[in-house]
Design a protein around this motif. Structure first.
Motif, PDB file in Angstrom:
ATOM      1  N   ALA A 198       0.769  -1.206   0.000  1.00 23.25           N
ATOM      2  CA  ALA A 198       0.000   0.000   0.000  1.00 23.25           C
ATOM      3  C   ALA A 198       0.784   1.231   0.000  1.00 23.25           C
ATOM      4  CB  ALA A 198      -1.120  -0.064   1.011  1.00 23.25           C
ATOM      5  N   ALA A 199       2.574   1.032  -0.184  1.00 25.21           N
ATOM      6  CA  ALA A 199       3.323   2.111  -0.797  1.00 25.21           C
ATOM      7  C   ALA A 199       2.973   2.086  -2.254  1.00 25.21           C
ATOM      8  CB  ALA A 199       4.814   1.907  -0.601  1.00 25.21           C
ATOM      9  N   GLY A 200       2.428   1.005  -2.718  1.00 20.37           N
ATOM     10  CA  GLY A 200       2.055   0.650  -4.064  1.00 20.37           C
ATOM     11  C   GLY A 200       1.654   1.749  -4.999  1.00 20.37           C
ATOM     12  N   LEU A 201       0.473   1.583  -5.574  1.00 16.15           N
ATOM     13  CA  LEU A 201       0.006   2.410  -6.674  1.00 16.15           C
ATOM     14  C   LEU A 201      -0.122   3.860  -6.282  1.00 16.15           C
ATOM     15  CD1 LEU A 201      -0.801   2.041  -9.581  1.00 16.15           C
ATOM     16  CD2 LEU A 201      -3.166   1.745  -8.847  1.00 16.15           C
ATOM     17  N   ALA A 202      -0.322   4.141  -5.010  1.00 18.86           N
ATOM     18  CA  ALA A 202      -0.482   5.529  -4.584  1.00 18.86           C
ATOM     19  C   ALA A 202       0.720   6.372  -4.919  1.00 18.86           C
ATOM     20  CB  ALA A 202      -0.740   5.583  -3.074  1.00 18.86           C
ATOM     21  N   ALA A 203       1.893   5.787  -4.901  1.00 20.11           N
ATOM     22  CA  ALA A 203       3.103   6.569  -5.149  1.00 20.11           C
ATOM     23  C   ALA A 203       3.065   7.236  -6.509  1.00 20.11           C
ATOM     24  CB  ALA A 203       4.335   5.668  -5.044  1.00 20.11           C
ATOM     25  N   THR A 204       2.636   6.494  -7.541  1.00 19.13           N
ATOM     26  CA  THR A 204       2.569   7.076  -8.875  1.00 19.13           C
ATOM     27  C   THR A 204       1.367   7.980  -9.039  1.00 19.13           C
ATOM     28  OG1 THR A 204       3.721   5.184  -9.819  1.00 19.13           O
ATOM     29  CG2 THR A 204       2.391   6.492 -11.326  1.00 19.13           C
ATOM     30  N   SER A 205       0.264   7.637  -8.418  1.00 14.18           N
ATOM     31  CA  SER A 205      -0.939   8.438  -8.599  1.00 14.18           C
ATOM     32  C   SER A 205      -0.793   9.827  -8.003  1.00 14.18           C
ATOM     33  CB  SER A 205      -2.136   7.716  -7.970  1.00 14.18           C
ATOM     34  OG  SER A 205      -1.962   7.582  -6.573  1.00 14.18           O
ATOM     35  N   LEU A 206       0.133  10.011  -7.093  1.00 16.05           N
ATOM     36  CA  LEU A 206       0.341  11.327  -6.490  1.00 16.05           C
ATOM     37  C   LEU A 206       1.203  12.236  -7.349  1.00 16.05           C
ATOM     38  CD1 LEU A 206       0.912  10.289  -2.769  1.00 16.05           C
ATOM     39  CD2 LEU A 206      -1.111  11.364  -3.733  1.00 16.05           C
ATOM     40  N   LEU A 207       1.803  11.683  -8.414  1.00 12.76           N
ATOM     41  CA  LEU A 207       2.644  12.501  -9.274  1.00 12.76           C
ATOM     42  C   LEU A 207       1.783  13.439 -10.112  1.00 12.76           C
ATOM     43  CD1 LEU A 207       5.068   9.738 -10.545  1.00 12.76           C
ATOM     44  CD2 LEU A 207       5.598  11.557  -8.929  1.00 12.76           C
ATOM     45  N   PRO A 208       2.339  14.592 -10.526  1.00 12.63           N
ATOM     46  CA  PRO A 208       1.600  15.484 -11.403  1.00 12.63           C
ATOM     47  C   PRO A 208       1.271  14.804 -12.720  1.00 12.63           C
ATOM     48  CG  PRO A 208       3.906  16.150 -11.200  1.00 12.63           C
ATOM     49  CD  PRO A 208       3.665  15.105 -10.180  1.00 12.63           C
ATOM     50  N   ALA A 209       0.208  15.246 -13.339  1.00  9.86           N
ATOM     51  CA  ALA A 209      -0.279  14.588 -14.546  1.00  9.86           C
ATOM     52  C   ALA A 209       0.723  14.654 -15.684  1.00  9.86           C
ATOM     53  CB  ALA A 209      -1.592  15.239 -14.992  1.00  9.86           C
ATOM     54  N   ALA A 210       1.510  15.708 -15.781  1.00  9.81           N
ATOM     55  CA  ALA A 210       2.497  15.817 -16.848  1.00  9.81           C
ATOM     56  C   ALA A 210       3.568  16.797 -16.439  1.00  9.81           C
ATOM     57  CB  ALA A 210       1.823  16.297 -18.149  1.00  9.81           C
ATOM     58  N   ALA A 211       4.690  16.688 -17.075  1.00  4.99           N
ATOM     59  CA  ALA A 211       5.780  17.627 -16.804  1.00  4.99           C
ATOM     60  C   ALA A 211       5.793  18.676 -17.903  1.00  4.99           C
ATOM     61  CB  ALA A 211       7.103  16.884 -16.758  1.00  4.99           C
ATOM     62  N   SER A 212       6.121  19.890 -17.542  1.00  9.57           N
ATOM     63  CA  SER A 212       6.114  20.971 -18.532  1.00  9.57           C
ATOM     64  C   SER A 212       7.221  20.800 -19.547  1.00  9.57           C
ATOM     65  CB  SER A 212       6.260  22.321 -17.820  1.00  9.57           C
ATOM     66  OG  SER A 212       7.455  22.345 -17.047  1.00  9.57           O
ATOM     67  N   ALA A 213       8.358  20.248 -19.117  1.00  6.30           N
ATOM     68  CA  ALA A 213       9.466  20.032 -20.043  1.00  6.30           C
ATOM     69  C   ALA A 213      10.393  18.992 -19.450  1.00  6.30           C
ATOM     70  CB  ALA A 213      10.222  21.341 -20.286  1.00  6.30           C
ATOM     71  N   ALA A 214      11.054  18.259 -20.312  1.00  3.90           N
ATOM     72  CA  ALA A 214      12.004  17.267 -19.830  1.00  3.90           C
ATOM     73  C   ALA A 214      13.189  17.966 -19.197  1.00  3.90           C
ATOM     74  CB  ALA A 214      12.470  16.404 -20.998  1.00  3.90           C
ATOM     75  N   PRO A 215      13.694  17.473 -18.076  1.00  3.65           N
ATOM     76  CA  PRO A 215      14.868  18.074 -17.458  1.00  3.65           C
ATOM     77  C   PRO A 215      16.095  17.865 -18.327  1.00  3.65           C
ATOM     78  CG  PRO A 215      14.288  16.028 -16.348  1.00  3.65           C
ATOM     79  CD  PRO A 215      13.185  16.325 -17.310  1.00  3.65           C
ATOM     80  N   ASP A 216      17.054  18.736 -18.167  1.00  2.37           N
ATOM     81  CA  ASP A 216      18.310  18.621 -18.888  1.00  2.37           C
ATOM     82  C   ASP A 216      19.241  17.729 -18.072  1.00  2.37           C
ATOM     83  OD1 ASP A 216      20.684  18.879 -20.209  1.00  2.37           O
ATOM     84  OD2 ASP A 216      20.731  21.068 -20.216  1.00  2.37           O
ATOM     85  N   GLY A 217      19.480  16.531 -18.542  1.00  2.00           N
ATOM     86  CA  GLY A 217      20.279  15.580 -17.791  1.00  2.00           C
ATOM     87  C   GLY A 217      21.765  15.637 -18.069  1.00  2.00           C
ATOM     88  N   ARG A 218      22.214  16.668 -18.792  1.00  2.00           N
ATOM     89  CA  ARG A 218      23.619  16.707 -19.182  1.00  2.00           C
ATOM     90  C   ARG A 218      24.574  16.841 -18.003  1.00  2.00           C
ATOM     91  NH1 ARG A 218      23.588  21.216 -23.809  1.00  2.00           N
ATOM     92  NH2 ARG A 218      22.154  22.125 -22.278  1.00  2.00           N
ATOM     93  N   LYS A 219      24.107  17.446 -16.909  1.00  8.89           N
ATOM     94  CA  LYS A 219      24.967  17.603 -15.739  1.00  8.89           C
ATOM     95  C   LYS A 219      24.835  16.433 -14.769  1.00  8.89           C
ATOM     96  CE  LYS A 219      25.027  22.675 -15.892  1.00  8.89           C
ATOM     97  NZ  LYS A 219      24.757  23.938 -15.148  1.00  8.89           N
ATOM     98  N   TRP A 220      23.960  15.491 -15.085  1.00  5.04           N
ATOM     99  CA  TRP A 220      23.718  14.365 -14.188  1.00  5.04           C
ATOM    100  C   TRP A 220      24.761  13.270 -14.356  1.00  5.04           C
ATOM    101  CZ3 TRP A 220      17.788  13.270 -15.102  1.00  5.04           C
ATOM    102  CH2 TRP A 220      17.044  14.355 -14.609  1.00  5.04           C
ATOM    103  N   VAL A 221      24.950  12.510 -13.310  1.00  2.04           N
ATOM    104  CA  VAL A 221      25.664  11.241 -13.391  1.00  2.04           C
ATOM    105  C   VAL A 221      24.676  10.193 -13.878  1.00  2.04           C
ATOM    106  CG1 VAL A 221      26.759   9.406 -12.061  1.00  2.04           C
ATOM    107  CG2 VAL A 221      27.370  11.791 -11.616  1.00  2.04           C
ATOM    108  N   ILE A 222      24.974   9.585 -15.014  1.00  3.47           N
ATOM    109  CA  ILE A 222      24.126   8.539 -15.582  1.00  3.47           C
ATOM    110  C   ILE A 222      24.905   7.237 -15.531  1.00  3.47           C
ATOM    111  CG2 ILE A 222      22.997   7.687 -17.673  1.00  3.47           C
ATOM    112  CD1 ILE A 222      22.418  10.582 -18.428  1.00  3.47           C
TER     113      ILE A 222
END
Length: 372
Positions: free
Chosen positions: A12-36
């Motif tokens: 019951a950490a289950g499906l609620a975790a995703t359902s609480l996320l915003p419906a959409a993101a305004s723009a994809a983040p820039d991952g160039r500075k991230w460690v991938i």
């Protein structure tokens, strides 16, 4: 270097975790500075087979273009007629030689500091990993030899059973052997990551409990989403996460029961893994390269031959067939990580959560095992 499937070719950490996320993101983040971090992958040109030096200018260029910081690359024995210990020692030595040849492009990863250094110096970090513990023979002390050679990740079994435990395709699901427990104890002492990606369910559960350090499942899918043996049950995913471990979702045919996986399947499996494990324990382990395939139709013949060889060797898994690809057809090539970042953002994942999935969660896990 290895002859297994990906290297022969090129959560019951289950499906609620995703359902609480915003419906959409305004723009994809820039991952160039991230460690991938790709928790299981490789560097190779899928258009050229059997080259002694896989690190051509094209391969290195595509790796840099992908934005990947570090890759867990499979070395050592996986299957075949070679003597496992000798094969594994030779592979590690050959990779050392290749990395000395490309010091401005590649960096051997022994620590978290090395991954951060690779990012700062715009290099691609190579983490040495095994995918079969057969090279242990009957001597757990061999772990010390490979630790001293720089192997940082040790997968206990491949698909069949070995002397450490049962793999995902072993019919008995007999679990971890006493020798497997000895090897895990030695791996813990050497601060090496214990990987249960190809293990049977009982082997995975027993190893997670036996290990004093958190374990990983570096490349897998979720069996609750797609019921195939190479995917992990919720019990496995949950226990690994509860004990502080890491789960990497692959880009493999096992993500869809048809064998024809697409980006939406990757997202569904990431969703489920996050719901079961929490957002601090899920990452990616694509089980593939970032090389672009020039002629997919011609490449299909190479894949069909590879599947036939794997079946003949007894190392194939349910769900791989001559008509399936060992990658996700619309999430491949040098843009695959940027595409995934954009798709996760469009799904409503926050920038911080995406950054965790793309690399920070692996760093946290590795630091908990390797130290600083």
């Amino acid at each position: 270097m290895t002859i297994e499937r990906r290297a022969m070719l090129a959560g019951a950490a289950g499906l609620a975790a995703t359902s609480l996320l915003p419906a959409a993101a305004s723009a994809a983040p820039d991952g160039r500075k991230w460690v991938i971090v790709n928790a299981l992958g490789g560097l190779a040109d899928p258009n050229i087979q059997g080259v002694a030096d896989p690190f051509s200018p094209r391969v290195l260029g595509e790796a840099h273009a992908s934005g990947v910081t570090a890759i867990n690359c499979t070395l050592g024995y996986v299957a075949g007629p070679a003597e496992p210990f000798e094969k594994s020692v030779t592979d590690v030595a050959e990779m050392d030689m290749l990395l000395r040849r490309y010091p401005r492009e590649l960096l051997k990863i022994l620590s978290i500091a090395d991954i951060r250094r690779a990012k700062a110096e715009k290099k691609v970090g190579i983490i040495y990993g095994f995918q079969n513990g057969a090279m242990m023979g009957k001597d757990a002390a061999r772990v010390d030899i490979f630790a001293n050679m720089g192997v940082r990740i040790f997968q206990l079994t491949y698909n069949p059973a070995n002397q450490l435990g049962d793999g995902s395709m072993a019919p008995g699901n007999r679990g971890l052997t006493p020798f497997g427990r000895d090897v895990i104890e030695r791996l813990n002492a050497q601060r090496m990551i214990v990987d249960l990606s190809h293990s049977g369910e009982k082997t995975c559960l027993e190893a997670a409990r036996a290990s004093k350090a958190p374990i990983s499942i570096n490349h897998t899918g979720c069996r609750a989403v797609t019921d195939l043996p190479r995917n992990k049950t919720d019990a496995e995913l949950r226990l690994v996460a509860e004990r502080g471990g890491f789960i990497g979702i692959y880009f493999m045919p096992f993500l869809n029961i048809s064998g024809h996986a697409r980006a939406e399947d990757v997202l569904r499996h990431i969703d489920h893994a996050v719901n079961i494990c929490g957002e601090d324990h899920v990452g990616i382990g694509t089980d593939g390269t970032v090389g672009q395939i020039d002629d997919l139709q011609a490449y299909e013949a190479v894949l069909a031959k590879e599947i036939a060889e794997r079946r003949a060797a007894g190392i194939s898994a349910a769900g791989e067939r001559p008509d399936t690809y060992p990658f996700v057809v619309d999430l491949r090539g040098p843009d695959q990580f940027r595409k995934l970042i954009g798709l996760l953002a469009a799904r409503g994942y926050s920038s911080r959560r995406i950054e965790k999935i793309m690399g920070l969660n692996f760093l946290r896990h590795a630091e908990s095992v390797w130290g600083g």
